[in-house]
Design a protein around this motif. Sequence first.
Motif, PDB file in Angstrom:
ATOM      1  N   SER A 111      46.592  48.244  38.319  1.00 57.62           N
ATOM      2  CA  SER A 111      45.262  47.660  38.110  1.00 57.62           C
ATOM      3  C   SER A 111      44.227  48.281  39.038  1.00 57.62           C
ATOM      4  O   SER A 111      43.086  48.532  38.636  1.00 57.62           O
ATOM      5  N   VAL A 112      44.602  48.530  40.276  1.00 57.86           N
ATOM      6  CA  VAL A 112      43.683  49.176  41.221  1.00 57.86           C
ATOM      7  C   VAL A 112      43.368  50.603  40.758  1.00 57.86           C
ATOM      8  O   VAL A 112      42.206  51.031  40.762  1.00 57.86           O
ATOM      9  N   GLY A 154      41.104  50.408  37.776  1.00 57.91           N
ATOM     10  CA  GLY A 154      39.739  50.080  38.201  1.00 57.91           C
ATOM     11  C   GLY A 154      39.030  51.271  38.816  1.00 57.91           C
ATOM     12  O   GLY A 154      37.833  51.478  38.598  1.00 57.91           O
ATOM     13  N   ILE A 186      36.475  47.634  33.784  1.00 57.37           N
ATOM     14  CA  ILE A 186      36.391  47.065  35.136  1.00 57.37           C
ATOM     15  C   ILE A 186      36.834  45.605  35.125  1.00 57.37           C
ATOM     16  O   ILE A 186      37.572  45.159  36.007  1.00 57.37           O
ATOM     17  N   ALA A 187      36.408  44.851  34.108  1.00 56.53           N
ATOM     18  CA  ALA A 187      36.829  43.453  34.005  1.00 56.53           C
ATOM     19  C   ALA A 187      38.348  43.359  33.837  1.00 56.53           C
ATOM     20  O   ALA A 187      38.998  42.500  34.449  1.00 56.53           O
ATOM     21  N   SER A 200      40.532  45.501  34.934  1.00 56.50           N
ATOM     22  CA  SER A 200      41.175  45.851  36.206  1.00 56.50           C
ATOM     23  C   SER A 200      41.114  44.677  37.187  1.00 56.50           C
ATOM     24  O   SER A 200      42.076  44.435  37.914  1.00 56.50           O
ATOM     25  N   TYR A 201      40.015  43.941  37.199  1.00 61.81           N
ATOM     26  CA  TYR A 201      39.933  42.756  38.063  1.00 61.81           C
ATOM     27  C   TYR A 201      40.944  41.698  37.627  1.00 61.81           C
ATOM     28  O   TYR A 201      41.645  41.107  38.458  1.00 61.81           O
ATOM     29  N   GLY A 241      44.355  42.833  38.612  1.00 64.88           N
ATOM     30  CA  GLY A 241      44.543  42.681  40.053  1.00 64.88           C
ATOM     31  C   GLY A 241      44.823  41.246  40.445  1.00 64.88           C
ATOM     32  O   GLY A 241      45.716  40.972  41.261  1.00 64.88           O
ATOM     33  N   ILE A 242      44.086  40.327  39.855  1.00 67.44           N
ATOM     34  CA  ILE A 242      44.318  38.905  40.134  1.00 67.44           C
ATOM     35  C   ILE A 242      45.708  38.494  39.664  1.00 67.44           C
ATOM     36  O   ILE A 242      46.438  37.792  40.371  1.00 67.44           O
TER      37      ILE A 242
END
Length: 157
Positions: free
Chosen positions: A17-18, A21, A45-46, A48-49, A52-53
């Motif tokens: 995910s990082v 992003g 980008i959304a 990837s966030y 990440g979460i």
Amino acid sequence: MVVTKDHIGGLVFLCLSVAYGYYARQIPMFPGDEYEPFHAQTLPIALSYMGGILGILMLVTGRRDAGSKVQLVGLDFVLVAKLLALIVAFAFALEWVGFLLSTIFFLVVGYWILGERRPKTLFIASVPFAVGIWFVLAKLLDIYLAPGRAFTQLFGG
């Protein structure tokens, strides 16, 4: 500290995910797009966030008992290699036979690799899903999906 499959999965998902992003921010935009509420970078980008979460949640909520330690014995690496080869074949097939046929091929062969052998089930599980995704992308979202080189050579542009 006990490292389990849950922790490794969460860490891999977080790293992917990082990286996603990072590369999502490299997507070029047209001049003036940076002021628009939705542009080419917004959805990646959304995603990837959110990934990440989800990766952090997988790390935090992973089981910590010693019975779920990482064991490489019993994992089917041949199956993973077959599925990775199928993904590469799908990427090559997209250019030549187009989105719809390559997606149907990908799903049928993927289900077959995973153990489903009944032709009726293979096609019932693959064709409607591929046609549905194609319909949403091509007709509802108006995204151009190239028909493939073989199709254009046989039937014209």
